[in-house]
Enzyme design. Sequence first.
Site, PDB file in Angstrom:
ATOM      1  CB  CYS A   2      -0.875   0.056   1.246  1.00  9.90           C
ATOM      2  SG  CYS A   2      -1.888  -1.393   1.456  1.00  9.90           S
ATOM      3  NE  ARG A  27       4.511   2.060  -1.385  1.00 11.88           N
ATOM      4  CZ  ARG A  27       5.426   2.156  -0.426  1.00 11.88           C
ATOM      5  NH1 ARG A  27       6.558   2.782  -0.667  1.00 11.88           N
ATOM      6  NH2 ARG A  27       5.229   1.637   0.757  1.00 11.88           N
ATOM      7  CD1 TRP A  75      -0.179  -4.990  -4.112  1.00 12.51           C
ATOM      8  CD2 TRP A  75       0.463  -5.972  -2.199  1.00 12.51           C
ATOM      9  NE1 TRP A  75       0.609  -6.068  -4.421  1.00 12.51           N
ATOM     10  CE2 TRP A  75       1.010  -6.693  -3.282  1.00 12.51           C
ATOM     11  CE3 TRP A  75       0.727  -6.408  -0.909  1.00 12.51           C
ATOM     12  CZ2 TRP A  75       1.811  -7.814  -3.109  1.00 12.51           C
ATOM     13  CZ3 TRP A  75       1.529  -7.525  -0.727  1.00 12.51           C
ATOM     14  CH2 TRP A  75       2.057  -8.218  -1.821  1.00 12.51           C
ATOM     15  CG  ASN A 101       2.015   0.954   3.890  1.00 11.73           C
ATOM     16  OD1 ASN A 101       1.788  -0.247   3.730  1.00 11.73           O
ATOM     17  ND2 ASN A 101       3.160   1.513   3.560  1.00 11.73           N
ATOM     18  N   GLY A 102       0.358  -1.095   6.201  1.00 13.83           N
ATOM     19  CA  GLY A 102       0.891  -1.988   7.231  1.00 13.83           C
ATOM     20  C   GLY A 102      -0.127  -3.061   7.564  1.00 13.83           C
ATOM     21  CD  GLU A 472      19.315 -10.040  -8.679  1.00 10.58           C
ATOM     22  OE1 GLU A 472      18.962 -10.591  -7.630  1.00 10.58           O
ATOM     23  OE2 GLU A 472      18.703  -9.076  -9.187  1.00 10.58           O
ATOM     24  CE  LYS A 476      15.672  -8.681 -10.767  1.00 10.49           C
ATOM     25  NZ  LYS A 476      16.194  -7.962  -9.637  1.00 10.49           N
ATOM     26  CD  GLU A 479      12.098  -9.877  -8.764  1.00  9.09           C
ATOM     27  OE1 GLU A 479      11.735  -9.206  -7.808  1.00  9.09           O
ATOM     28  OE2 GLU A 479      13.114  -9.608  -9.437  1.00  9.09           O
ATOM     29  CG  HIS A 495      25.780 -33.721  -6.253  1.00  7.58           C
ATOM     30  ND1 HIS A 495      26.350 -34.893  -5.834  1.00  7.58           N
ATOM     31  CD2 HIS A 495      26.806 -32.917  -6.622  1.00  7.58           C
ATOM     32  CE1 HIS A 495      27.677 -34.806  -5.934  1.00  7.58           C
ATOM     33  NE2 HIS A 495      27.973 -33.608  -6.411  1.00  7.58           N
ATOM     34  CE  LYS A 594      12.192  -0.617  -6.001  1.00  6.10           C
ATOM     35  NZ  LYS A 594      13.124  -1.562  -6.678  1.00  6.10           N
TER      36      LYS A 594
END
Length: 599
Positions: A2, A27, A75, A101-102, A472, A476, A479, A495, A594
């Site tokens: 949010c 966000r 959100w 927000n939270g 990474e 990417k 995502e 393995h 974000k």
Amino acid sequence: MCGIVGYVGGDQVSPVLLEALRKLEYRGYDSAGIAVVGEKEKLQVRKIKGRLSNLELLVSQQPVQGTCGIGHTRWATHGEPSDINSHPHTDVSAKIAVVHNGIIENHASLRLWLEKHHVVFRSQTDSEVIAHLVDFHYNGDLLLAVRETVKRLQGSYAIAVICEDFPGMLVVARKDSPLVIGRADSYTMIASDVPPLLCHTREVQYLEDLELALLTKDEVTIYNLEGEVQQREVFHVDWDIEAAEKCGYEHFMLKEIFEQPKALHDTLFSRINEGKIALNPKIQEALSHCDHLLITGCGTAYHAGMVAKYVIEHFAKVRVEVDVASELRYRTPLCKAGDVAILISQSGETADTIASLRLLKSLGVVTIALTNVVGSTISREADLVMYTQAGPEIAVASTKALTTQLMCLYVIALVMTKTEPGLLLEHLMQLPEQAQLLLDKQEDIQRFAARQFNKDKVFFMGRLTDYAISMESALKLKEISYTHSESFAAGELKHGPIALVDQSTLVVAMCTQPALFAKMDSNIKEVKARGATALVITFDTVHDFDTTADEVFRIPTTEPYFSPILTVIVSQLYAYYCSVLKGNDPDKPRNLAKSVTVE
Ligand code: F6R
């Protein structure tokens, strides 16, 4: 995640709020709303499910009047995305409005308690309890009512509250969720993050946890929960407005990928004086006595730490322990007073990284924040701070933040090495230009993506730093293109993971460790024998894989331990183009936010 905004000043507030919400779109959100109070008008709320354009249409059809207001992009966490669950929420008589927000962890018990006091809830959200609690405690003093309310909240919150009795007043509070106050001559603003403030002001203040602020157009007064006034530093943010705009690029992510040469240059050369590395002497001092370094962060920031482990152990011969912050905060880290920890976070607001920072500080560890946001929570709470000069990173998928974090970590590695950095520093200084050379060849990557974007599985593999940056690269790709991608230490393939390799698999082999080329060549042959397509990323002077790989992408030659800054640019572009080719919006990947300010 949010986003909240607020404004109190002399202008009509709705265009200001809508523009500020636009700047928070990155966000991620599924509904949006605003609430406004005017001198003559009562509280007016407009909120709606879906994109911000829905809200803009609603406000154009049902305009609101007033110079004080709050806004929100939601959100969904508690309750589905819907008009009713959107913020702002109001009390029963609809004179008080709240954005949040939270996550309010004790919302269920508060709700039961309020229902016993005849409050009828309209939404399924945890946030609505805040509006009713403020009303419950309100007796004409809004600040006091918010103060009494937040004392009863458990969990995390950044909240902004307006009341129709005070058309020129905004009350805000925070705990474990970021809240920035922007100060200008004839108005004040608040937001979850800096970008919405940039076209209004560069002077910002941050609320600390368990603090409140009362804002009028001319004044900001910060209080603790006991009602005592708190003095607060004003930070100057030097990001330019263009940095938070797309400037002709189709997506923020692509723009940020292309900003890397400059970001790398700024990050490195601001730390070089007369050809020598010049860090904050306190950081230099802490690092020079360190024999156990801890590094932590989440997601991409953790991957930067993984690269640093290989680099620092190789060059400086100092033991480095790296852990994801969500694990570190709950385990028993074996550290002693005087150990040094680096907390990596682009936003400086990630909940798990903040919790790890607090844990490490309580154990007497010297903490260094490595962050991109001046004045962020991690930068304020750590003992020492090192800023990446990446400028604002808007796209959800982190790119320039990572490479500038790597640059800072390389500088740290050279400082810890204690011998004259000589050639190594020269290699570092060439990286910004080499990144540009690589970007100039972006069409090659675009073409490769056009041929391969439909692959079911993509495996990234490598050894040493190539393995670290494979992690990474896989992150990417998953995502933003939603392709199943994984990373493996190349030696681990046989393995287990090789059982998954078939004709539908693309294997990207990062090959920049000359001593291990023969080993990598064998691994590539193994996956090719099972039908996989193999792309090799290696230096422009290397031809060891020409006959084994289906395709070779070459990067400028550098010190092998520094190659991740270059190889990852290839993976970023590959992920970006796969995402676009699949019809996704790379700036707003599904289910992701974000800044992860809650657990
Ligand atoms: C990946 C990504 C996330 C963040 C992670 C930590 O592209 O952006 O994995 O790296 O959420 O965020 P910060 O660095 O803000 O602590």
